[in-house]
Scaffold this motif. Structure first.
Motif, PDB file in Angstrom:
ATOM      1  N   SER A  82       0.788  -1.245   0.000  1.00 40.38           N
ATOM      2  CA  SER A  82       0.000   0.000   0.000  1.00 40.38           C
ATOM      3  C   SER A  82       0.820   1.296   0.000  1.00 40.38           C
ATOM      4  CB  SER A  82      -0.906   0.010   1.229  1.00 40.38           C
ATOM      5  OG  SER A  82      -0.121   0.130   2.411  1.00 40.38           O
ATOM      6  N   ASN A  84       3.283   4.075  -1.516  1.00 41.52           N
ATOM      7  CA  ASN A  84       3.889   4.621  -2.741  1.00 41.52           C
ATOM      8  C   ASN A  84       5.409   4.664  -2.686  1.00 41.52           C
ATOM      9  OD1 ASN A  84       1.943   5.534  -4.820  1.00 41.52           O
ATOM     10  ND2 ASN A  84       1.007   6.531  -3.053  1.00 41.52           N
ATOM     11  N   THR A 121      -8.285   2.510  -4.500  1.00 45.47           N
ATOM     12  CA  THR A 121      -7.824   3.849  -4.110  1.00 45.47           C
ATOM     13  C   THR A 121      -8.184   4.902  -5.156  1.00 45.47           C
ATOM     14  OG1 THR A 121      -5.792   5.126  -3.809  1.00 45.47           O
ATOM     15  CG2 THR A 121      -5.591   3.165  -5.147  1.00 45.47           C
ATOM     16  N   ASP A 122      -8.288   6.129  -4.702  1.00 47.66           N
ATOM     17  CA  ASP A 122      -8.531   7.229  -5.654  1.00 47.66           C
ATOM     18  C   ASP A 122      -7.308   7.493  -6.541  1.00 47.66           C
ATOM     19  OD1 ASP A 122      -6.871   8.341  -3.684  1.00 47.66           O
ATOM     20  OD2 ASP A 122      -8.136  10.106  -3.328  1.00 47.66           O
ATOM     21  N   GLU A 123      -6.148   6.933  -6.139  1.00 46.04           N
ATOM     22  CA  GLU A 123      -4.921   7.190  -6.909  1.00 46.04           C
ATOM     23  C   GLU A 123      -4.961   6.576  -8.304  1.00 46.04           C
ATOM     24  OE1 GLU A 123      -1.254   6.513  -4.964  1.00 46.04           O
ATOM     25  OE2 GLU A 123      -1.933   7.373  -3.091  1.00 46.04           O
ATOM     26  N   TYR A 148       2.684   1.617  -7.326  1.00 44.58           N
ATOM     27  CA  TYR A 148       1.565   1.259  -6.429  1.00 44.58           C
ATOM     28  C   TYR A 148       0.221   1.500  -7.120  1.00 44.58           C
ATOM     29  CZ  TYR A 148      -2.156   2.061  -3.038  1.00 44.58           C
ATOM     30  OH  TYR A 148      -3.369   2.054  -2.405  1.00 44.58           O
ATOM     31  N   ASN A 177      -7.419   9.314   1.083  1.00 45.91           N
ATOM     32  CA  ASN A 177      -6.468   9.019   2.178  1.00 45.91           C
ATOM     33  C   ASN A 177      -7.165   8.815   3.524  1.00 45.91           C
ATOM     34  OD1 ASN A 177      -4.801  10.400   0.073  1.00 45.91           O
ATOM     35  ND2 ASN A 177      -3.208  10.074   1.599  1.00 45.91           N
ATOM     36  N   LYS A 187       3.419   5.875   7.098  1.00 52.11           N
ATOM     37  CA  LYS A 187       2.476   6.787   6.450  1.00 52.11           C
ATOM     38  C   LYS A 187       2.555   8.184   7.077  1.00 52.11           C
ATOM     39  CE  LYS A 187       0.554   3.632   3.675  1.00 52.11           C
ATOM     40  NZ  LYS A 187       1.047   2.338   4.088  1.00 52.11           N
ATOM     41  N   PHE A 188       2.109   9.168   6.318  1.00 53.42           N
ATOM     42  CA  PHE A 188       2.332  10.584   6.645  1.00 53.42           C
ATOM     43  C   PHE A 188       1.953  10.973   8.087  1.00 53.42           C
ATOM     44  CE2 PHE A 188       0.586  15.074   6.088  1.00 53.42           C
ATOM     45  CZ  PHE A 188       1.828  15.694   6.169  1.00 53.42           C
ATOM     46  N   ARG A 191       3.694   8.935  10.908  1.00 52.56           N
ATOM     47  CA  ARG A 191       5.144   9.206  10.924  1.00 52.56           C
ATOM     48  C   ARG A 191       5.421  10.501  11.683  1.00 52.56           C
ATOM     49  NH1 ARG A 191       9.630  10.762   6.289  1.00 52.56           N
ATOM     50  NH2 ARG A 191      11.402  10.215   7.588  1.00 52.56           N
ATOM     51  N   LYS A 203       8.762  15.647   8.939  1.00 55.53           N
ATOM     52  CA  LYS A 203       9.435  15.730   7.633  1.00 55.53           C
ATOM     53  C   LYS A 203       8.390  15.978   6.538  1.00 55.53           C
ATOM     54  CE  LYS A 203      13.088  13.576   9.702  1.00 55.53           C
ATOM     55  NZ  LYS A 203      12.652  13.707  11.098  1.00 55.53           N
ATOM     56  N   TYR A 205       7.593  16.549   2.553  1.00 55.83           N
ATOM     57  CA  TYR A 205       8.158  16.356   1.208  1.00 55.83           C
ATOM     58  C   TYR A 205       7.960  17.634   0.387  1.00 55.83           C
ATOM     59  CZ  TYR A 205       7.982  11.222   1.923  1.00 55.83           C
ATOM     60  OH  TYR A 205       8.139   9.942   2.384  1.00 55.83           O
ATOM     61  N   ARG A 212      -4.257  16.234  -0.003  1.00 59.04           N
ATOM     62  CA  ARG A 212      -4.878  14.913   0.154  1.00 59.04           C
ATOM     63  C   ARG A 212      -6.282  15.141   0.732  1.00 59.04           C
ATOM     64  NH1 ARG A 212      -1.446  14.201  -2.895  1.00 59.04           N
ATOM     65  NH2 ARG A 212       0.191  12.636  -2.951  1.00 59.04           N
ATOM     66  N   ASN A 247      -0.476  19.248   2.778  1.00 59.17           N
ATOM     67  CA  ASN A 247       0.380  18.552   3.750  1.00 59.17           C
ATOM     68  C   ASN A 247       0.982  19.504   4.776  1.00 59.17           C
ATOM     69  OD1 ASN A 247      -0.148  16.200   2.355  1.00 59.17           O
ATOM     70  ND2 ASN A 247       1.749  16.282   1.154  1.00 59.17           N
ATOM     71  N   ARG A 271       9.051  13.283  -3.197  1.00 59.58           N
ATOM     72  CA  ARG A 271       8.803  11.962  -3.786  1.00 59.58           C
ATOM     73  C   ARG A 271       8.816  12.103  -5.308  1.00 59.58           C
ATOM     74  NH1 ARG A 271       3.147   9.554  -1.928  1.00 59.58           N
ATOM     75  NH2 ARG A 271       4.345   8.798  -0.158  1.00 59.58           N
ATOM     76  N   HIS A 274       5.514  12.857  -7.517  1.00 58.67           N
ATOM     77  CA  HIS A 274       4.564  13.133  -6.414  1.00 58.67           C
ATOM     78  C   HIS A 274       3.233  13.714  -6.917  1.00 58.67           C
ATOM     79  CE1 HIS A 274       4.429  14.913  -2.045  1.00 58.67           C
ATOM     80  NE2 HIS A 274       3.362  14.179  -2.339  1.00 58.67           N
TER      81      HIS A 274
HETATM   82  O1  DAU Z   1      -5.222   8.357  -1.749  1.00 57.57           O
HETATM   83  C1  DAU Z   1      -5.260   7.088  -1.194  1.00 57.57           C
HETATM   84  C2  DAU Z   1      -3.858   6.595  -0.910  1.00 57.57           C
HETATM   85  O2  DAU Z   1      -3.395   7.328   0.228  1.00 57.57           O
HETATM   86  C3  DAU Z   1      -3.785   5.105  -0.641  1.00 57.57           C
HETATM   87  O3  DAU Z   1      -4.135   4.412  -1.806  1.00 57.57           O
HETATM   88  C4  DAU Z   1      -2.382   4.683  -0.196  1.00 57.57           C
HETATM   89  O4  DAU Z   1      -2.371   3.311   0.162  1.00 57.57           O
HETATM   90  C5  DAU Z   1      -1.995   5.515   1.011  1.00 57.57           C
HETATM   91  O5  DAU Z   1      -0.667   5.210   1.399  1.00 57.57           O
HETATM   92  C6  DAU Z   1      -2.116   7.002   0.684  1.00 57.57           C
HETATM   93  O6  DAU Z   1      -1.121   7.381  -0.314  1.00 57.57           O
HETATM   94  P1  DAU Z   1      -0.247   8.726  -0.172  1.00 57.57           P
HETATM   95  O7  DAU Z   1       0.973   8.552  -0.961  1.00 57.57           O
HETATM   96  O8  DAU Z   1      -1.108   9.920  -0.395  1.00 57.57           O
HETATM   97  O9  DAU Z   1       0.033   8.629   1.426  1.00 57.57           O
HETATM   98  P2  DAU Z   1       1.324   8.941   2.327  1.00 57.57           P
HETATM   99  O10 DAU Z   1       0.879   8.793   3.742  1.00 57.57           O
HETATM  100  O11 DAU Z   1       2.516   8.169   1.894  1.00 57.57           O
HETATM  101  O12 DAU Z   1       1.609  10.473   2.035  1.00 57.57           O
HETATM  102  C7  DAU Z   1       0.590  11.474   2.170  1.00 57.57           C
HETATM  103  C8  DAU Z   1       1.174  12.785   1.672  1.00 57.57           C
HETATM  104  O13 DAU Z   1       2.192  13.236   2.585  1.00 57.57           O
HETATM  105  C9  DAU Z   1       1.851  12.698   0.331  1.00 57.57           C
HETATM  106  O14 DAU Z   1       1.611  13.888  -0.380  1.00 57.57           O
HETATM  107  C10 DAU Z   1       3.345  12.566   0.665  1.00 57.57           C
HETATM  108  C11 DAU Z   1       3.464  13.386   1.931  1.00 57.57           C
HETATM  109  N1  DAU Z   1       4.483  12.972   2.924  1.00 57.57           N
HETATM  110  C12 DAU Z   1       4.539  11.652   3.281  1.00 57.57           C
HETATM  111  C13 DAU Z   1       5.429  11.230   4.240  1.00 57.57           C
HETATM  112  C14 DAU Z   1       5.516   9.772   4.665  1.00 57.57           C
HETATM  113  C15 DAU Z   1       5.311  13.920   3.515  1.00 57.57           C
HETATM  114  O15 DAU Z   1       5.246  15.121   3.212  1.00 57.57           O
HETATM  115  N2  DAU Z   1       6.180  13.502   4.498  1.00 57.57           N
HETATM  116  C16 DAU Z   1       6.296  12.202   4.873  1.00 57.57           C
HETATM  117  O16 DAU Z   1       7.108  11.896   5.765  1.00 57.57           O
END
Ligand code: DAU
Ligand code: NAD
Length: 332
Positions: A82, A84, A121-123, A148, A177, A187-188, A191, A203, A205, A212, A247, A271, A274
Motif C-alpha cells: 500500500s 507509494n 484507491t482514488d490514486e 503502487y 487518504n 504513512k504521513f 510518521r 518531515k 516532502y 490529500r 500537507n 517523492r 509526487h
Molecule cells: O489516496 C489514497 C492513498 O493514500 C492510498 O491508496 C495509499 O495506500 C496511502 O498510502 C495514501 O497514499 P499517499 O501517498 O497519499 O500517502 P502517504 O501517507 O505516503 O503520504 C501522504 C502525503 O504526505 C503525500 O503527499 C506525501 C506526503 N508525505 C509523506 C510522508 C511519509 C510527507 O510530506 N512527508 C512524509 O514523511
C-alpha cells in the motif's frame, strides 16, 4: 449468519474494519487472511482474536485461497502492498500482491460463486491541479502515476473483466487518504506524530502544497459495509468525506496539537512523480446508498489519532526504527 473473509485484516484499514464489523454486524462470522508482511501486525487484532478466525497465509497461494473462499459467502479484499514510496524503489511485491493476489481471489470467487468487494484507491485516477475545481468521479479516466497506483488500477480492471466476462458478483470502491488508529508509521500522519513523540522534527516532502482528501478510517469502513450490503454488482463507488487539506497545514496542525511550535518541521527530498492533489466526488455513494461521514471535524479526529499513538507506544515502537532507516536511505 454471513461468513465474511477479510483479506489483509492485520493491516491498517482491514483491522479497523474487523473491529467495526464485530460491533455493528454481530451476526457476521469473520475470518482474516493476512501474510503478516512488514505492514501486517497481529497485535492490531489481539483484543478480538477470540471472536474471529485468523489464518496466516499469502493471497497468492492458490490452494489456501481456494479453500477459504469456498467456505465463505463474501470476500472483502483489503490485502495489498500500500505504500507509494516503497513501490518506487521495489515494485515487484506490488505486482505480486496487488495483481497476482487479486487474480487468485477473483478466480476462487468465480469458481465457487461467491461475492467480492474489492478495496481500491482514488490514486487510480492520477492527480488534479491545485487550482482545478473538479474532483474525481466514477467516470474519470484511469491515469495512475506510481507502481503502487498502477497495480491497484490493474487490479480494478481485473475485477471489472471478471464481472463482465464471467458474471462474477463484485463491487469496487476507490477511497481517498485514510487516517485513524493502527496505521503503519511509514504513512504521513503516524510518521509525524511518532517523530514528535521521539523528540524529532516532522518531515515534509517538497513544498508541502500537495493536497490529500482525508477521511477517517471508520467512515471508509462504514461505506464498505453499505456497499457490501446494498451495492450493485459491477458498480464502482467513490468514498471520500470532503476532507481536502495540504500537507503543510496538516503538519502544522499536528505540531500545534502536540504542544509544539507549528513551524518546527524540516523540508526533505520530494517523492519522484509526487501526485499534486486528490479530491473525491462522493455524490453516488451518498445518493444511492445513503452513506454519510460521522467524522466531519478533521481536527478532532486528528486529536483522537494523536492520543491513540500516545497511548499505544507498544504497538508502533517495534516498527519505528526500521521505517526511519528506510527513509534515511531515500534522504526523506
Ligand atoms: O489516496 C489514497 C492513498 O493514500 C492510498 O491508496 C495509499 O495506500 C496511502 O498510502 C495514501 O497514499 P499517499 O501517498 O497519499 O500517502 P502517504 O501517507 O505516503 O503520504 C501522504 C502525503 O504526505 C503525500 O503527499 C506525501 C506526503 N508525505 C509523506 C510522508 C511519509 C510527507 O510530506 N512527508 C512524509 O514523511
Ligand atoms: P496496509 O499496508 O496497512 O495493510 C495491508 C495488509 O495486507 C497488511 O496486513 C499486509 O500484511 C497484507 N498483505 C499484503 N500483501 C499480502 C499478501 N500477498 N497476502 C496476504 N496479505 C497481504 O494497507 P492499508 O492502508 O490498510 O490499505 C488496505 C487497502 O486499502 C489496500 O488495498 C489499499 O490499496 C487500500 N486503500 C488504502 C488507503 C489508505 O489511505 N491507506 C486509501 C484507499 C485505499
Amino acid at each position: 449468519m454471513s461468513k465474511i473473509l477479510v483479506t489483509g485484516g492485520a493491516g491498517f484499514i482491514g483491522s479497523n474494519f474487523v473491529h467495526l464489523a464485530l460491533k455493528d454486524r454481530p451476526d457476521w462470522q469473520i475470518t482474516v487472511i493476512d501474510k503478516l508482511g512488514y505492514a501486517g501486525n497481529k497485535a492490531s487484532l489481539d483484543d478480538v482474536l477470540d471472536k474471529i478466525e485468523f489464518v496466516k497465509a499469502d493471497i497468492c497461494d492458490q490452494s489456501a485461497i481456494d479453500e477459504l473462499v469456498k467456505n465463505h459467502d463474501h470476500v472483502v479484499h483489503f490485502a495489498a502492498e500500500s505504500h507509494n514510496d516503497n513501490s518506487l524503489h521495489s515494485p515487484w511485491p506490488f505486482v505480486e500482491s496487488n495483481l497476482i493476489g487479486t487474480f487468485r481471489i477473483l478466480d476462487a470467487v468465480r469458481i465457487h460463486g461467491k461475492k467480492l468487494h474489492h478495496i481500491s484507491t482514488d490514486e487510480v485516477y492520477g492527480d488534479l491541479e491545485l487550482d482545478d475545481p473538479s474532483k474525481f468521479t466514477p467516470e474519470t479516466p484511469y491515469n495512475p502515476s506510481s507502481p503502487y497506483s498502477s497495480t491497484k488500477a490493474g487490479s480494478d480492471l481485473l475485477v471489472r473483466a471478471w464481472v463482465r466476462s464471467f458474471g462474477v458478483h463484485a463491487t469496487i470502491s476507490n477511497c481517498s487518504n485514510n487516517y485513524g488508529p493502527r496505521q503503519h508509521v511509514e504513512k504521513f500522519i503516524p510518521r509525524q506524530i511518532t517523530e514528535i513523540l521521539e523528540g524529532r522534527r516532522p518531515k515534509l516532502y517538497g513544498t508541502g502544497e500537495n493536497v490529500r482528501d482525508w477521511i477517517h478510517v471508520d467512515d471508509h469502513n462504514r461505506a464498505v459495509i453499505d456497499i457490501m450490503e446494498k451495492g450493485k454488482s459491477g458498480e464502482t463507488y467513490l468514498i471520500g468525506a470532503d476532507g481536502e487539506k495540504n500537507n503543510k497545514d496538516v503538519i502544522e496542525m499536528i505540531l500545534e496539537n502536540m504542544g509544539q511550535d507549528p513551524s518546527a518541521y524540516d523540508h526533505v527530498n520530494d517523492r519522484p512523480g509526487h501526485d499534486l492533489r486528490y479530491a473525491i466526488d462522493n455524490t453516488k455513494l451518498v445518493a444511492e446508498l445513503g452513506w454519510q461521514p460521522v467524522y466531519t471535524d478533521f481536527e478532532s479526529g486528528l486529536k483522537a489519532t494523536i492520543d491513540w499513538y500516545k497511548a499505544n507506544e507498544a504497538w508502533w515502537r517495534p516498527t519505528k526504527e526500521a521505517t526511519e532507516a528506510k527513509y534515511k536511505e531515500l534522504g526523506r
